[in-house]
Design an enzyme around this catalytic site. Structure first.
Site, PDB file in Angstrom:
ATOM      1  N   CYS A  58      21.544 -11.014  -6.176  1.00 46.66           N
ATOM      2  CA  CYS A  58      22.333  -9.946  -5.544  1.00 46.66           C
ATOM      3  C   CYS A  58      21.704  -8.595  -5.866  1.00 46.66           C
ATOM      4  O   CYS A  58      20.696  -8.515  -6.558  1.00 46.66           O
ATOM      5  CB  CYS A  58      23.770  -9.951  -6.036  1.00 46.66           C
ATOM      6  SG  CYS A  58      24.522 -11.574  -6.027  1.00 46.66           S
ATOM      7  N   ARG A  69      -8.814   1.534   7.764  1.00 50.91           N
ATOM      8  CA  ARG A  69      -7.506   2.112   7.468  1.00 50.91           C
ATOM      9  C   ARG A  69      -7.702   3.631   7.475  1.00 50.91           C
ATOM     10  O   ARG A  69      -7.628   4.254   8.510  1.00 50.91           O
ATOM     11  CB  ARG A  69      -7.042   1.587   6.103  1.00 50.91           C
ATOM     12  CG  ARG A  69      -5.570   1.421   5.952  1.00 50.91           C
ATOM     13  CD  ARG A  69      -5.196   0.706   4.666  1.00 50.91           C
ATOM     14  NE  ARG A  69      -5.820   1.313   3.487  1.00 50.91           N
ATOM     15  CZ  ARG A  69      -5.567   0.927   2.243  1.00 50.91           C
ATOM     16  NH1 ARG A  69      -4.717  -0.057   2.007  1.00 50.91           N
ATOM     17  NH2 ARG A  69      -6.148   1.511   1.225  1.00 50.91           N
ATOM     18  N   ASP A  86      22.795  -6.222  -7.856  1.00 53.82           N
ATOM     19  CA  ASP A  86      22.855  -5.837  -9.269  1.00 53.82           C
ATOM     20  C   ASP A  86      23.082  -7.001 -10.217  1.00 53.82           C
ATOM     21  O   ASP A  86      23.233  -6.787 -11.416  1.00 53.82           O
ATOM     22  CB  ASP A  86      23.985  -4.828  -9.487  1.00 53.82           C
ATOM     23  CG  ASP A  86      24.084  -3.842  -8.358  1.00 53.82           C
ATOM     24  OD1 ASP A  86      23.101  -3.123  -8.145  1.00 53.82           O
ATOM     25  OD2 ASP A  86      25.129  -3.828  -7.678  1.00 53.82           O
ATOM     26  N   ARG A 135     -11.763   2.954  -9.772  1.00 54.24           N
ATOM     27  CA  ARG A 135     -10.344   3.263  -9.562  1.00 54.24           C
ATOM     28  C   ARG A 135      -9.530   2.039  -9.942  1.00 54.24           C
ATOM     29  O   ARG A 135      -9.328   1.145  -9.135  1.00 54.24           O
ATOM     30  CB  ARG A 135     -10.079   3.589  -8.088  1.00 54.24           C
ATOM     31  CG  ARG A 135     -10.895   4.722  -7.517  1.00 54.24           C
ATOM     32  CD  ARG A 135     -10.462   5.027  -6.090  1.00 54.24           C
ATOM     33  NE  ARG A 135     -10.567   3.884  -5.196  1.00 54.24           N
ATOM     34  CZ  ARG A 135     -11.633   3.611  -4.446  1.00 54.24           C
ATOM     35  NH1 ARG A 135     -12.698   4.392  -4.479  1.00 54.24           N
ATOM     36  NH2 ARG A 135     -11.627   2.563  -3.651  1.00 54.24           N
ATOM     37  N   HIS A 162     -13.314   2.135   0.275  1.00 54.76           N
ATOM     38  CA  HIS A 162     -12.460   1.118  -0.339  1.00 54.76           C
ATOM     39  C   HIS A 162     -12.884  -0.244   0.198  1.00 54.76           C
ATOM     40  O   HIS A 162     -13.110  -0.397   1.395  1.00 54.76           O
ATOM     41  CB  HIS A 162     -11.002   1.426   0.022  1.00 54.76           C
ATOM     42  CG  HIS A 162     -10.004   0.720  -0.835  1.00 54.76           C
ATOM     43  ND1 HIS A 162     -10.123   0.621  -2.200  1.00 54.76           N
ATOM     44  CD2 HIS A 162      -8.848   0.094  -0.507  1.00 54.76           C
ATOM     45  CE1 HIS A 162      -9.076  -0.045  -2.681  1.00 54.76           C
ATOM     46  NE2 HIS A 162      -8.297  -0.376  -1.683  1.00 54.76           N
ATOM     47  N   TYR A 165      27.073 -15.005  -3.348  1.00 49.68           N
ATOM     48  CA  TYR A 165      27.480 -14.856  -1.951  1.00 49.68           C
ATOM     49  C   TYR A 165      27.390 -16.181  -1.234  1.00 49.68           C
ATOM     50  O   TYR A 165      26.394 -16.899  -1.324  1.00 49.68           O
ATOM     51  CB  TYR A 165      26.610 -13.806  -1.258  1.00 49.68           C
ATOM     52  CG  TYR A 165      26.947 -12.412  -1.700  1.00 49.68           C
ATOM     53  CD1 TYR A 165      28.184 -11.854  -1.377  1.00 49.68           C
ATOM     54  CD2 TYR A 165      26.059 -11.665  -2.466  1.00 49.68           C
ATOM     55  CE1 TYR A 165      28.511 -10.578  -1.793  1.00 49.68           C
ATOM     56  CE2 TYR A 165      26.373 -10.384  -2.878  1.00 49.68           C
ATOM     57  CZ  TYR A 165      27.610  -9.843  -2.539  1.00 49.68           C
ATOM     58  OH  TYR A 165      27.932  -8.588  -2.957  1.00 49.68           O
ATOM     59  N   LYS A 177      -0.249   5.340  -9.138  1.00 51.27           N
ATOM     60  CA  LYS A 177       0.671   5.515  -8.008  1.00 51.27           C
ATOM     61  C   LYS A 177       1.875   4.590  -8.174  1.00 51.27           C
ATOM     62  O   LYS A 177       1.836   3.653  -8.982  1.00 51.27           O
ATOM     63  CB  LYS A 177      -0.070   5.203  -6.703  1.00 51.27           C
ATOM     64  CG  LYS A 177      -0.595   3.778  -6.620  1.00 51.27           C
ATOM     65  CD  LYS A 177      -1.580   3.616  -5.470  1.00 51.27           C
ATOM     66  CE  LYS A 177      -2.110   2.189  -5.425  1.00 51.27           C
ATOM     67  NZ  LYS A 177      -3.201   2.054  -4.458  1.00 51.27           N
TER      68      LYS A 177
HETATM   69  C1  LIG Z   1      -4.219   1.328  -5.121  1.00 53.16           C
HETATM   70  C2  LIG Z   1      -5.630   1.632  -4.942  1.00 53.16           C
HETATM   71  C3  LIG Z   1      -6.565   1.298  -5.945  1.00 53.16           C
HETATM   72  C4  LIG Z   1      -6.211   0.513  -7.184  1.00 53.16           C
HETATM   73  O1  LIG Z   1      -6.321  -0.865  -6.907  1.00 53.16           O
HETATM   74  P1  LIG Z   1      -6.145  -1.992  -8.021  1.00 53.16           P
HETATM   75  O2  LIG Z   1      -6.432  -3.234  -7.327  1.00 53.16           O
HETATM   76  O3  LIG Z   1      -4.735  -1.908  -8.509  1.00 53.16           O
HETATM   77  O4  LIG Z   1      -7.107  -1.696  -9.102  1.00 53.16           O
HETATM   78  C5  LIG Z   1      -7.870   1.724  -5.766  1.00 53.16           C
HETATM   79  N1  LIG Z   1      -8.238   2.413  -4.667  1.00 53.16           N
HETATM   80  C6  LIG Z   1      -7.376   2.720  -3.668  1.00 53.16           C
HETATM   81  C7  LIG Z   1      -7.869   3.466  -2.492  1.00 53.16           C
HETATM   82  C8  LIG Z   1      -6.048   2.328  -3.776  1.00 53.16           C
HETATM   83  O5  LIG Z   1      -5.201   2.633  -2.791  1.00 53.16           O
END
Ligand SMILES: *Cc1c(COP(=O)(O)O)cnc(C)c1O
Length: 710
Positions: A649, A468, A651, A555, A496, A601, A374
């Protein structure tokens, strides 16, 4: 480490010249007067590798399973069409002299020639290449390699039975071939021969497992011997209509190409234009040498002596084509070497591979990696990362949004893509179209998704304490209800963990509580007679700190990128993961600023003394956190630390190089990564900026071009 452009090899480039000369040999029979069997081997066996080699080369550089868009294909088609047009014009006078335009049935002949036989004898190659590239591309991208090989292999057989195996063609194929030969002179043209070689070339580019030099060399020698035997056999049996293709030709071409690919080094670009020019002009050279021989009364020396004839044609072709190629190479817009001109990210591909293998080695056997890509693969570049991981065999992916999933699918990755976040139910058809798996985030959401009217695969998310997304773990009724929905097929169940980054008593207790709740929910589902699909619970930290909780998938995001959330963290399992990403920028200018002046700035900053300041053309729009301003952060230059001066800044940013006297415009500054002995890691930068690695990486600007290291 070497910069990788396209995986080519100098041997491939140079062999193009050899291949063009082999084609010239076919048309001049150099050994005819010396050794008939040598001549047969040279022009009916060896030289037959030339055209397949050209096709494979174009396939290798043009066609691929993994692409962001069709630009490479279009560029190839346009270039080939242009060459065809120019070559047609070049041979127009010859065609006119030969009475081409006064033949009967001219219109039909013209169509045949333009599409299949070529507007001049050897020019059939160009339309065949254009068709071959398009067919190979469509097959590989739409159906993948097994199907592409099956289809193009079948086309190749049609070519074979219309060529050197003509006498062996099944009786029933007679009418078919009569029809084919009404549209084209020979089956090498059009759609029959080229696609297979384009697919072979593409496959060699896309695979991670190319044959070794040894295997290629042996393979080439053995298949060349077999091909020689095959050619002699079809000759002896009287099967051959032509000697263009053989059953063993694809294998022999494949090993030759693989062998040449094992030579590493820079590209020899002029060779490719020179070889094409040589190929296009050599028949003109034959005509010219013959005309000269007739005019000078040297027919016996220049034409009858076939070896001299061949050499004269080669010399004249080279004299005509090499300068033309040199001019063409000069005129051609140089592919900008500017991806490292301003600011860029570098990906260490071996590190990515290493991390995937290292994580894989620690996983239980029934568990596999779900690569989390992602947020543009945590700022690393989703296309580059997913292509490399797919080539490594990763077959499960996680993204945050339907658009990220659709993009991933369009890149050509294989396997299931799970959308972790919310997708509006009215976009359900896009989930279906791109074959994405959607997370069910609540019972009510599942019902809305179901009533969108399309069949979908979903993973059911259970909330076990993060509060969540997810169906509450103790609402088994609701969870079971999702399984009962008509159009949703639940192919996974997950949760999660909220505290798995830490291992202290409270975090451990919370994590184990979540696991207990997850198991209780799964048991509840089973008790209702539901077959529970594969489950997953861990992200990178969950896996590294609580490996005993492993289930079907891990994951992993951070883990594959080789970084942790913050510096100096320790985890239960600690594979020494390697950071994949570096971010660098060129010093745009170095200036002296007297004491008491501001930089950037108008903030409160005033130089405490005379300073040398380097300006870097990179800023928060590229993802450099603004919180690194005013000496909080630093970059590396010549292996030393240069603190940030003033405010970052949009850029630009300024760093103090007073203590780095050799700093000069054009130097590469490292904002993240290694420079000499010093390393500035992503977790360190994140900590200095007051955030965590995830936020830092995921905000890296899409404005940064990517450079890959092999
Ligand atoms: C982003 C995400 C992960 C990955 O987490 P890492 O700590 O980068 O390995 C796994 N599960 C869910 C639901 C996430 O949103």
């Amino acid at each position: 480490m070497k910069r990788r452009e396209d995986g080519g090899s100098p041997a491939i480039d140079l062999f193009r010249l050899a291949a063009a000369i082999l084609v010239t040999a076919i048309h001049t029979s150099p050994l005819a007067a010396l050794t008939p069997i040598g001549e047969f081997f040279l022009t009916s066996v060896l030289a037959r590798l030339a055209v397949p080699f050209f096709f494979m080369t174009s396939g290798f550089f043009t066609v691929t399973r993994y692409a962001r868009d069709r630009r490479a294909l279009w560029a190839f088609e346009k270039r080939t069409a242009l060459m065809y047009l120019l070559a047609t014009l070049l041979y127009l006078p010859v065609n006119i002299r030969n009475g081409y335009f006064s033949r009967p049935g001219l219109a039909w002949e013209l169509i045949r020639d333009i599409l299949f036989d070529g507007t001049f004898y050897h020019l059939w190659y160009l339309p065949a290449a254009a068709l071959g590239a398009a067919i190979a591309w469509a097959l590989i991208r739409k159906t993948d390699y097994p199907c592409a090989f099956a289809v193009t292999g079948a086309l190749g057989l049609v070519c074979l039975f219309g060529d050197s195996w003509f006498g062996a063609a099944p009786q029933a194929a007679g009418p078919f071939y009569s029809a084919v030969f009404r549209v084209m002179d020979r089956t090498r043209g059009g759609v029959f021969m080229a696609p297979l070689y384009f697919v072979l070339g593409a496959a060699l580019r896309d695979t991670k497992r190319r044959p070794s030099r040894r295997v290629s060399a042996w393979g080439f020698m053995v298949t060349l011997v077999l091909m020689t035997g095959e050619a002699l056999t079809v000759a002896a049996l009287g099967w051959a209509r032509y000697y263009t293709v053989y059953l063993t030709l694809p294998a022999c071409s494949f090993f030759l190409f693989a062998l040449l690919l094992t030579v590493r080094g820079g590209r020899v670009r002029w060779a490719r234009s020179a070889a094409l020019a040589l190929y296009i002009v050599h028949p003109l050279a034959i005509i010219a040498v013959r005309a000269a021989a007739r005019a000078l009364g040297l027919w016996g020396t220049l034409v009858d002596n076939s070896a001299v004839h061949f050499l004269a044609v080669c010399a004249l072709s080279a004299a005509a084509s090499f300068p033309a190629a040199a001019i063409f190479e000069r005129l051609r817009p140089k592919r900008a070497p500017s991806s490292t001109g301003r600011a860029w990210r570098e990906l260490d591909i071996p590190a990515l591979e290493y991390n995937v293998r290292a994580l894989g080695a620690l996983m239980p056997p029934d568990c596999s990696l779900m690569a989390v890509v992602k947020a543009n693969a945590y700022g690393h570049g989703d296309f580059e990362v997913s292509r490399e991981l797919d080539r490594l065999g990763v077959r499960a992916w996680a993204v945050a949004t339907v658009d990220e999933g659709a993009a991933l699918r369009s890149f050509g990755v294989h396997g299931q893509i799970l959308v972790l976040g919310y997708t509006p139910p009215e976009r359900a058809w896009e989930l279906r179209r791109h074959r994405l798996t959607q997370t069910v985030i609540s019972e009510e959401y599942a019902k809305r998704l179901d009533s969108a009217g399309v069949k979908l695969r979903v993973h059911l998310k259970l909330d076990t304490g993060m509060h969540r997304l997810g169906v509450p773990w103790d609402d088994i009724q609701a969870a079971a209800g999702v399984f009962a929905l008509k159009r949703l097929r639940v192919t996974g169940v997950y949760t999660h963990l909220s505290c798995s980054e830490l291992r202290d008593g409270n975090s451990r207790e919370e994590t184990l509580k979540q696991d207990r709740r997850f198991r209780a929910a799964l048991r509840g589902l089973e008790e209702r007679g539901l077959a529970v699909p594969p489950c997953h619970i861990q992200s990178t930290y969950g896996f590294l700190n609580y490996p005993e909780l492993s289930r079907g998938f891990i994951r992993a995001g951070l883990g594959i990128y080789g970084v942790l959330s913050s510096p100096d963290e320790s985890t239960t399992l600690s594979p020494d993961l390697r950071p994949v990403l570096s971010v660098r920028a060129r010093v745009a200018l170095v200036r002296s600023v007297p004491e008491g002046e501001g930089v950037g700035y108008g903030g409160p900053f005033r130089t405490p003394g005379a300073r040398r300041i380097a300006i870097l053309p990179v800023g928060y729009a590229d993802g450099v956190p603004r919180t690194l301003s005013g000496g909080t952060g630093y970059v590396l230059l010549h292996g030393r630390k240069a603190p940030v001066v003033g405010a970052v800044c949009m850029d630009q940013m300024a760093v103090d190089v007073t203590d780095i006297p050799e700093a000069a415009p054009g130097d590469a500054a490292t904002l993240m990564g290694r420079d000499g002995e010093e390393t500035l890691s992503a977790p360190t930068v994140a900590a200095l900026a007051g955030t965590i690695t995830n936020e830092l990486l995921s905000r890296l600007g899409a404005r940064l071009p990517t450079v890959l290291h092999d």
